[in-house]
Every structure is written in structure tokens, then in C-alpha cells.
Write an enzyme that holds these catalytic residues in place. Sequence first.
Site, PDB file in Angstrom:
ATOM      1  N   GLY A   1       0.810  -1.374  -0.188  1.00  0.00           N
ATOM      2  CA  GLY A   1       0.004  -0.042  -0.133  1.00  0.00           C
ATOM      3  C   GLY A   1       0.759   1.462   0.020  1.00  0.00           C
ATOM      4  N   THR A   2       1.740   1.061   0.722  1.00  0.00           N
ATOM      5  CA  THR A   2       2.683   2.501   0.935  1.00  0.00           C
ATOM      6  C   THR A   2       3.321   2.885  -0.449  1.00  0.00           C
ATOM      7  OG1 THR A   2       3.262   1.806   3.346  1.00  0.00           O
ATOM      8  CG2 THR A   2       4.575   3.678   2.042  1.00  0.00           C
TER       9      THR A   2
ATOM     10  N   THR B   1      12.630  -6.480 -10.810  1.00  0.00           N
ATOM     11  CA  THR B   1      12.261  -8.058 -10.910  1.00  0.00           C
ATOM     12  C   THR B   1      10.919  -8.337 -10.305  1.00  0.00           C
ATOM     13  OG1 THR B   1      14.425  -8.640 -11.699  1.00  0.00           O
ATOM     14  CG2 THR B   1      12.853 -10.365 -11.222  1.00  0.00           C
TER      15      THR B   1
ATOM     16  N   CYS C   1       1.975   4.865  21.418  1.00  0.00           N
ATOM     17  CA  CYS C   1       3.194   5.198  22.346  1.00  0.00           C
ATOM     18  C   CYS C   1       4.294   5.334  21.303  1.00  0.00           C
ATOM     19  CB  CYS C   1       3.219   3.952  23.064  1.00  0.00           C
ATOM     20  SG  CYS C   1       4.423   4.645  24.374  1.00  0.00           S
TER      21      CYS C   1
ATOM     22  N   SER D   1      -3.406  -3.421  -0.728  1.00  0.00           N
ATOM     23  CA  SER D   1      -2.088  -4.262  -0.017  1.00  0.00           C
ATOM     24  C   SER D   1      -2.573  -5.853   0.251  1.00  0.00           C
ATOM     25  CB  SER D   1      -1.869  -3.523   1.144  1.00  0.00           C
ATOM     26  OG  SER D   1      -0.750  -4.181   2.002  1.00  0.00           O
ATOM     27  N   GLY D   2      -1.458  -6.451  -0.124  1.00  0.00           N
ATOM     28  CA  GLY D   2      -1.719  -7.948   0.091  1.00  0.00           C
ATOM     29  C   GLY D   2      -1.926  -8.529   1.429  1.00  0.00           C
ATOM     30  N   HIS D   3      -1.173  -7.866   2.611  1.00  0.00           N
ATOM     31  CA  HIS D   3      -1.386  -8.533   3.880  1.00  0.00           C
ATOM     32  C   HIS D   3      -2.478  -8.114   4.529  1.00  0.00           C
ATOM     33  CE1 HIS D   3       0.184  -5.061   6.601  1.00  0.00           C
ATOM     34  NE2 HIS D   3       0.570  -4.531   5.285  1.00  0.00           N
TER      35      HIS D   3
ATOM     36  N   ASN E   1      -8.717   2.763   8.401  1.00  0.00           N
ATOM     37  CA  ASN E   1      -8.271   1.674   9.102  1.00  0.00           C
ATOM     38  C   ASN E   1      -8.411   1.557  10.683  1.00  0.00           C
ATOM     39  OD1 ASN E   1      -6.321   3.859   8.663  1.00  0.00           O
ATOM     40  ND2 ASN E   1      -5.121   2.800  10.133  1.00  0.00           N
TER      41      ASN E   1
HETATM   42  N1  PLP Z   1      -3.081   2.416   4.137  1.00  0.00           N
HETATM   43  C1  PLP Z   1      -4.053   1.950   4.958  1.00  0.00           C
HETATM   44  C2  PLP Z   1      -5.334   2.444   5.468  1.00  0.00           C
HETATM   45  C3  PLP Z   1      -3.475   1.020   5.802  1.00  0.00           C
HETATM   46  O1  PLP Z   1      -3.992   0.301   6.878  1.00  0.00           O
HETATM   47  C4  PLP Z   1      -2.333   0.514   5.660  1.00  0.00           C
HETATM   48  C5  PLP Z   1      -1.445  -0.532   6.584  1.00  0.00           C
HETATM   49  O2  PLP Z   1      -1.664  -0.557   7.654  1.00  0.00           O
HETATM   50  C6  PLP Z   1      -1.399   1.212   4.622  1.00  0.00           C
HETATM   51  C7  PLP Z   1      -1.953   2.089   3.721  1.00  0.00           C
HETATM   52  C8  PLP Z   1       0.188   0.637   4.226  1.00  0.00           C
HETATM   53  O3  PLP Z   1       0.202  -0.568   3.587  1.00  0.00           O
HETATM   54  P1  PLP Z   1       1.364  -1.344   3.585  1.00  0.00           P
HETATM   55  O4  PLP Z   1       1.655  -1.819   4.865  1.00  0.00           O
HETATM   56  O5  PLP Z   1       1.114  -2.539   2.489  1.00  0.00           O
HETATM   57  O6  PLP Z   1       2.554  -0.407   3.003  1.00  0.00           O
END
Ligand code: PLP
Length: 389
Positions: free
Chosen positions: A69-70, A235, A324, A197-199, A149
Site C-alpha cells: 500500500g505505501t 524484477t 506510544c 495491499s496483500g497483507h 483503518n
Molecule cells: N493505508 C492503510 C489504510 C493501511 O491500513 C495501511 C497499512 O496499515 C497502509 C495504507 C500501508 O500499507 P502497507 O503496509 O502495505 O504498506
Amino acid sequence: MIYLDANATTPVDPAVLEAMLPYLREQYANPSASYAGGRRVRRAIEQARGQVAALLGAGAEEIVFTSGGTESINAVHASVRALWPEKPELIITGTEHAAVLESANRWESQGGRVVTAPVHPDGRVDLDALRKLVRPGITALVSIMWANNETGVIAPMDEIVALAHGAGALVHTDAVQAVGKMHLDVRATPVDFLSLSGHKLHAPKGIGALYLSQRARFAPLLVGGGQENERRGGTENVPGIVALGKAAALAAEHLADGTKARIKTMRDRFEHLVHAALPEVRVHGYPTHRLPTTSFICLPETDAAGMLILLDKEGIACSAGSACHTGTLHASHVLEAMGVCPRDAACTLRFSFSRFNTKADAEAAAHAVIECARKMREAQGCEFAVLSH
Ligand code: PLP
């Protein structure tokens, strides 16, 4: 352990692990290689691309694989800034994830302007305010998350797209938390860019994707060997890509088979039990436009940091509405943007469910929360009644 922190990360689905293993073992060829092994791996990547596209209602050629995602978010912001230098403004909200907030800081440090649209106390963006903020010829991009989130609040994305496009601005959505948890269709809701994001959907960490509408121009963040059709050099992470494809296919099945309703039932059961015993408990966020997986609750007069320790001892994994940093507890910026006072933010916990949870998990967690709150209040000499359950 009862794992109720699925918004932080999700367990890898065993079927996803099975799907990716051959690409860690025997199918190790470089997908750019012209021999048979390389062509096989290339086909697996293209199959995964189709699976991710299908989950979003996109065309396969509109999907670019990234590291998560980032990276997807950073890539979109950097691209828009580079391609439309004459439009200085980026509009976000104060409830965005750090990946958007920090990327917005970079936008500003590179000479652009960032405007933060206000949100209502229920966490949804103030559309009237947003309408006034989006300016033709000035606003390049509106970047608003599809689902939050922390609260799980779902943005009015149709309206956001309509008003941004009406002013000639592009729309990016951080859909990291929305993908797989709610039905998304980029044809019906024509965002220009979408990050995932996959995870967060039962694939491993370190793999993600970017939806790039075929209408939108894009300048890659990573340049190199021209992979991903010149849109992301490097790659390919083949096992991760195959895993993400499988996770997307499973998510599509689960969106169709009643899993979402099952998760909502357990989340609602959790909230009902906690509320029945602790009537002063408040749920943050718009009550109905909320992911069925997420419960972000304020338990007045209980210190969330202490609750996390007590719940951990009971085998419950969850998160707090405050973080924290260097020994000081900071209220969640999401709650702050929603106008929640720091005292309530410091009493807030997040429980996030996935399809790997059961109703028994929800009930055990509720009972643990009630018990831990009672212990904590007793220790603090607080007068809130704790009803038996
Ligand atoms: N955006 C949101 C709303 C998220 O919850 C997260 C992960 O916590 C991210 C972006 C970032 O994704 P990644 O961990 O795949 O970089």
C-alpha cells in the site's frame, strides 16, 4: 491467542500459501526470460493480474504490482505532482493513513500545497466543505481513503469522485482496508487510482497493487528494467504476486458467499455483549457506513494502554486508539480529526475481525474486555457499574 487485529495484518490463507509455494521452489525462473520456465512464470503473473483486476472490476492492463500500500500511494502522489506541475494542490483528509499523510508532506516539501478537508464527528468527509475546496485548474488530486483503518468508516466515494472530476481533479483512493471487505467496482465508481495491499487480505506482507485507470497518465516511481509495462521497474516478486492473485480470487468468492454477513454478525455480537455489560461504551464512527470487520470502541475510565496489557494476558490481540511514541501516549490522529477529546481517545480500543475468526472468538473477547475493564476500574476506584453478563 484470539487474533482481533486484522486491520493491522491478516493471517495468510493456507490456500494462498499453497498457491505461492511452487514459485518459491521449482518455478524460480525470471519472468522476463524467454525460455519455457520464464514463460510459465510470466503466465502466472498475468493470471494474478486478472484475478486482482476482477476483484475491482478493472481491466487487467490497469493493474500494476508493487511492494504494498505505501509504495502504491507514494507512486500516485509522485506521479501526479510530476505530470501536472501547473496544478499545485493535493486534497486529503485528516483521517488518512500515515502513508498518505507523509506522502502529502513530501508533496508540500516539493513546492506543492496540501489542503486538509474536514471530517464530520462520525468520520465521514464533509462533502460541502470538500466541494468548496476543490478548485478547477488548481487542484491536481483528491486522495481520500475508501475505508478507514481505525474506525472502519466508509467514505462516500461516488460523491467524492463526482465533485472532484467536476472540477477537473483526479481521484486516488487508499483502498487498503476496503479491498476484499466490501464490494468495489472501479467502473461504477470511477476513481483514477486505487492502492491496495496483500497483507490486509490474507496474502503475505510486501506485495500490493496499484489500479491505474486507462484514462489516467502515470509516471513510474521506480524505473529500471521496464517491468510492469514500464510502470514499475524491478524484477517481479513472483511468489507475492501469485499469492495476491489467489487472495483476490478468494476474497471475491467470500464477498459472494455470505462471509461478510458472518463477520458482521460476530462483530455486532461482540459490540452487543460489551455494550450490554458496559452501557457507557461508545462505538466511534458512522454506525452504518462502517466496515463489518471493525469495532473501534471507547471504554470510558479505562486506560487503553493498560487494557492492552490485561487483554494480552488473556490471549486477546487487539490495538489501541492511541500510539506510544518515545514513552508518551499520543491520541490517534483519526480520532483527533473527528473531534474526539484526548481523554476518550486514551480509552479507545480497536478490535478487527476476519473470516478466520468465529462467533466464539467474539464472545470470549467481549467477556475478556468486560472483565479487564472491571479490574481496571476497581484498581482506579472508578464508580461505573459493571453489569454481570
Ligand atoms: N493505508 C492503510 C489504510 C493501511 O491500513 C495501511 C497499512 O496499515 C497502509 C495504507 C500501508 O500499507 P502497507 O503496509 O502495505 O504498506
